[in-house]
Design an enzyme around this catalytic site. Structure first.
Site, PDB file in Angstrom:
ATOM      1  N   GLY A  13       0.821  -1.216   0.000  1.00  0.00           N
ATOM      2  CA  GLY A  13       0.000   0.000   0.000  1.00  0.00           C
ATOM      3  C   GLY A  13       0.846   1.253   0.000  1.00  0.00           C
ATOM      4  O   GLY A  13       0.471   2.271   0.602  1.00  0.00           O
ATOM      5  N   TYR A 139     -16.098  -3.785   7.907  1.00  0.00           N
ATOM      6  CA  TYR A 139     -14.694  -3.349   7.913  1.00  0.00           C
ATOM      7  C   TYR A 139     -14.043  -3.689   9.255  1.00  0.00           C
ATOM      8  O   TYR A 139     -12.930  -4.219   9.322  1.00  0.00           O
ATOM      9  CB  TYR A 139     -14.680  -1.840   7.668  1.00  0.00           C
ATOM     10  CG  TYR A 139     -13.353  -1.135   7.718  1.00  0.00           C
ATOM     11  CD1 TYR A 139     -12.380  -1.351   6.745  1.00  0.00           C
ATOM     12  CD2 TYR A 139     -13.070  -0.206   8.720  1.00  0.00           C
ATOM     13  CE1 TYR A 139     -11.170  -0.656   6.776  1.00  0.00           C
ATOM     14  CE2 TYR A 139     -11.871   0.485   8.757  1.00  0.00           C
ATOM     15  CZ  TYR A 139     -10.923   0.255   7.776  1.00  0.00           C
ATOM     16  OH  TYR A 139      -9.736   0.944   7.809  1.00  0.00           O
ATOM     17  N   TRP A 205     -23.080  16.215   7.259  1.00  0.00           N
ATOM     18  CA  TRP A 205     -23.838  15.038   7.710  1.00  0.00           C
ATOM     19  C   TRP A 205     -23.835  14.927   9.223  1.00  0.00           C
ATOM     20  O   TRP A 205     -22.816  15.172   9.873  1.00  0.00           O
ATOM     21  CB  TRP A 205     -23.183  13.774   7.155  1.00  0.00           C
ATOM     22  CG  TRP A 205     -23.676  13.369   5.807  1.00  0.00           C
ATOM     23  CD1 TRP A 205     -24.093  14.197   4.821  1.00  0.00           C
ATOM     24  CD2 TRP A 205     -23.788  12.026   5.321  1.00  0.00           C
ATOM     25  NE1 TRP A 205     -24.464  13.452   3.731  1.00  0.00           N
ATOM     26  CE2 TRP A 205     -24.283  12.128   4.017  1.00  0.00           C
ATOM     27  CE3 TRP A 205     -23.513  10.764   5.859  1.00  0.00           C
ATOM     28  CZ2 TRP A 205     -24.524  11.002   3.225  1.00  0.00           C
ATOM     29  CZ3 TRP A 205     -23.738   9.653   5.079  1.00  0.00           C
ATOM     30  CH2 TRP A 205     -24.252   9.759   3.768  1.00  0.00           C
TER      31      TRP A 205
HETATM   32  N1  LIG Z   1      -7.129   6.593   6.742  1.00  0.00           N
HETATM   33  C1  LIG Z   1      -7.522   6.395   7.988  1.00  0.00           C
HETATM   34  O1  LIG Z   1      -8.168   7.253   8.609  1.00  0.00           O
HETATM   35  C2  LIG Z   1      -7.177   5.124   8.705  1.00  0.00           C
HETATM   36  C3  LIG Z   1      -7.530   5.019  10.054  1.00  0.00           C
HETATM   37  C4  LIG Z   1      -7.196   3.882  10.745  1.00  0.00           C
HETATM   38  C5  LIG Z   1      -6.551   2.861  10.088  1.00  0.00           C
HETATM   39  N2  LIG Z   1      -6.219   2.958   8.786  1.00  0.00           N
HETATM   40  C6  LIG Z   1      -5.569   1.824   8.150  1.00  0.00           C
HETATM   41  O2  LIG Z   1      -4.293   2.218   7.704  1.00  0.00           O
HETATM   42  C7  LIG Z   1      -3.980   1.503   6.509  1.00  0.00           C
HETATM   43  C8  LIG Z   1      -3.636   2.493   5.402  1.00  0.00           C
HETATM   44  O3  LIG Z   1      -4.776   3.306   5.160  1.00  0.00           O
HETATM   45  P1  LIG Z   1      -4.734   4.538   4.157  1.00  0.00           P
HETATM   46  O4  LIG Z   1      -5.617   5.574   4.714  1.00  0.00           O
HETATM   47  O5  LIG Z   1      -3.322   4.837   3.816  1.00  0.00           O
HETATM   48  O6  LIG Z   1      -5.464   3.910   2.897  1.00  0.00           O
HETATM   49  P2  LIG Z   1      -5.371   4.376   1.352  1.00  0.00           P
HETATM   50  O7  LIG Z   1      -4.863   5.760   1.242  1.00  0.00           O
HETATM   51  O8  LIG Z   1      -6.684   4.038   0.748  1.00  0.00           O
HETATM   52  O9  LIG Z   1      -4.251   3.417   0.768  1.00  0.00           O
HETATM   53  C9  LIG Z   1      -4.494   2.045   0.626  1.00  0.00           C
HETATM   54  C10 LIG Z   1      -3.385   1.468  -0.194  1.00  0.00           C
HETATM   55  O10 LIG Z   1      -3.685   0.072  -0.417  1.00  0.00           O
HETATM   56  C11 LIG Z   1      -3.641  -0.188  -1.826  1.00  0.00           C
HETATM   57  N3  LIG Z   1      -4.559  -1.269  -2.146  1.00  0.00           N
HETATM   58  C12 LIG Z   1      -5.880  -1.337  -1.883  1.00  0.00           C
HETATM   59  N4  LIG Z   1      -6.387  -2.502  -2.343  1.00  0.00           N
HETATM   60  C13 LIG Z   1      -5.348  -3.176  -2.904  1.00  0.00           C
HETATM   61  C14 LIG Z   1      -5.241  -4.426  -3.549  1.00  0.00           C
HETATM   62  N5  LIG Z   1      -6.295  -5.232  -3.704  1.00  0.00           N
HETATM   63  N6  LIG Z   1      -4.022  -4.782  -4.021  1.00  0.00           N
HETATM   64  C15 LIG Z   1      -2.946  -3.974  -3.882  1.00  0.00           C
HETATM   65  N7  LIG Z   1      -2.986  -2.786  -3.264  1.00  0.00           N
HETATM   66  C16 LIG Z   1      -4.187  -2.391  -2.787  1.00  0.00           C
HETATM   67  C17 LIG Z   1      -4.034   1.120  -2.467  1.00  0.00           C
HETATM   68  O11 LIG Z   1      -3.655   1.172  -3.814  1.00  0.00           O
HETATM   69  P3  LIG Z   1      -4.708   1.835  -4.882  1.00  0.00           P
HETATM   70  O12 LIG Z   1      -5.044   3.171  -4.323  1.00  0.00           O
HETATM   71  O13 LIG Z   1      -3.953   1.853  -6.147  1.00  0.00           O
HETATM   72  O14 LIG Z   1      -5.904   0.915  -4.878  1.00  0.00           O
HETATM   73  C18 LIG Z   1      -3.253   2.092  -1.580  1.00  0.00           C
HETATM   74  O15 LIG Z   1      -1.895   2.099  -1.946  1.00  0.00           O
HETATM   75  C19 LIG Z   1      -5.192   0.639   6.183  1.00  0.00           C
HETATM   76  O16 LIG Z   1      -4.996  -0.657   6.690  1.00  0.00           O
HETATM   77  C20 LIG Z   1      -6.303   1.318   6.937  1.00  0.00           C
HETATM   78  O17 LIG Z   1      -7.316   0.399   7.277  1.00  0.00           O
HETATM   79  C21 LIG Z   1      -6.513   4.079   8.065  1.00  0.00           C
END
Ligand SMILES: NC(=O)c1ccc[n+]([C@@H]2O[C@H](COP(=O)([O-])OP(=O)(O)OC[C@H]3O[C@@H](n4cnc5c(N)ncnc54)[C@H](OP(=O)(O)O)[C@@H]3O)[C@@H](O)[C@H]2O)c1
Length: 318
Positions: A13, A139, A205
């Site tokens: 990711g 989720y 919202w």
């Molecule tokens: N953002 C938040 O507020 C938050 C809060 C708590 C925890 N988290 C956790 O932190 C982690 C990172 O979150 P984030 O906010 O950085 O998410 P993000 O910006 O949506 O990034 C997700 C990454 O995963 C990749 N990805 C998704 N599906 C994939 C697949 N099937 N195969 C290969 N790559 C894939 C995406 O690539 P593409 O974009 O090219 O699909 C992107 O690089 C996650 O586990 C999330 O649950 C996030």
């Protein structure tokens, strides 16, 4: 166990909000053996492809920051996708990391794993003590399964697989598409749009009353590196600021940063989500990590990035 600079490190990711900053910080820290694959190059839902990747590359340290992620609307609408895709991605990452001998893996869960009616602030031991918030239950169930996988691979096989539970993340490179985005990104996009259109009013919202803890992405990435170096327990650990603000307060701060001068109204017919989810961060504080970026600074940094990189209708991007 400190992660040596010569290690082969895989950031799953790496193009995402969190993964991109982890990657940047690893590079800046002298980690020259990074392995990354874009979603197009390696679909982490594809079990065969993921096994071939691990068999070939055999990364030693893995940051599992790939997931299907979204805000309340996306979580509630695409319930099947959030459950299926996240289970697939994390099962593949965790299982093949173990099968091909990874030394350590950090799995990122989410603060929605805690029961809806939990005592606050949320201590790690409150996991699995009650019902989840319905809007993001699929989720959360996937994330709970991921933490239990890390714990179980540790207990059965002695794998050093750890889990962090981050607060809501915000910052540069966030998803600013308002239907799929998280709170802060959605607010920045909405207020910027209102300023550009000279709108007198912004409607949000919910009731505005729920309390939210948000962490700046660089702080979360620092914590991920800190935990990779120094945390070896199978029990999940919270990563947050330990402070929360009402949605109304956060909206006010975003309004100030964007220069919005109109009224903010709330559509209480829309769901609020969980009323409060404040993490108890005393465990990570005791280990020696604390966040550095306060909300007003972080919002300014996020908005500066947004102005440079995201085109908002009617507004010249500088
Ligand atoms: N953002 C938040 O507020 C938050 C809060 C708590 C925890 N988290 C956790 O932190 C982690 C990172 O979150 P984030 O906010 O950085 O998410 P993000 O910006 O949506 O990034 C997700 C990454 O995963 C990749 N990805 C998704 N599906 C994939 C697949 N099937 N195969 C290969 N790559 C894939 C995406 O690539 P593409 O974009 O090219 O699909 C992107 O690089 C996650 O586990 C999330 O649950 C996030």
């Amino acid at each position: 166990m400190v992660m040596p600079r010569s290690s082969k490190v895989y950031v799953a990711g790496h193009t995402g909000l969190v993964g991109s900053v982890i990657t940047r910080k690893l590079k800046a820290g002298g980690y020259d053996h990074l392995v990354v694959r874009s979603h197009a190059e390696l679909d982490l839902e594809n079990q065969g492809a993921v096994e071939r990747f691990f068999e070939k590359e055999r990364p030693e340290y893995i940051f599992a920051a790939a997931a299907k992620v979204g805000g309340i609307h996306a979580n509630n609408t695409y319930r099947a996708e959030f459950l299926y895709k996240n289970l697939q991605i994390q099962n593949n990452l965790i299982h093949f990391a173990w099968k091909y001998g990874a030394k350590k893996l950090l799995f990122l869960a989410s603060n929605c794993v805690y029961p809806k009616e939990s005592v606050q602030p949320l201590k790690e031991e409150y996991l699995l003590t009650g019902l989840l918030e319905p809007t993001n239950e699929p989720y959360a169930v996937a994330k709970i399964a991921g933490m239990k996988m890390c714990e179980s691979y540790n207990r059965q096989y002695g794998a050093n697989f750890i889990s962090a539970i981050p607060a809501n993340v915000y910052g540069p490179n966030d998803n600013y598409d308002s239907m799929n985005s998280h709170l802060v990104a959605a607010l920045i996009a909405k207020f910027d749009h209102a300023v550009a259109n000279k709108d007198k009013q912004v409607e949000l919202w919910g009731t505005g009353k729920p309390l939210r803890e948000v962490i700046y992405v660089d702080d979360l990435a620092d914590a991920c590196l800190f935990l990779m170096h120094s945390y070896d327990e199978s029990a999940p650990i919270n990563v947050g600021t330990g402070k929360d603000f009402s949605v109304r307060e956060i909206a006010g701060m975003v309004g100030d940063v964007t220069g919005f001068q109109g009224d903010v109204t709330f559509d209480s017919s829309k769901p609020d989500g969980m009323y409060r989810k404040l993490l108890d961060v005393s465990r990570i504080h005791k280990l020696g990590w604390v966040h550095k970026t306060e909300l007003n600074q972080g919002l300014q940094l996020a908005y500066d990035w947004f102005r440079k990189h995201v085109k908002s209708s009617g507004r010249t991007v500088t």
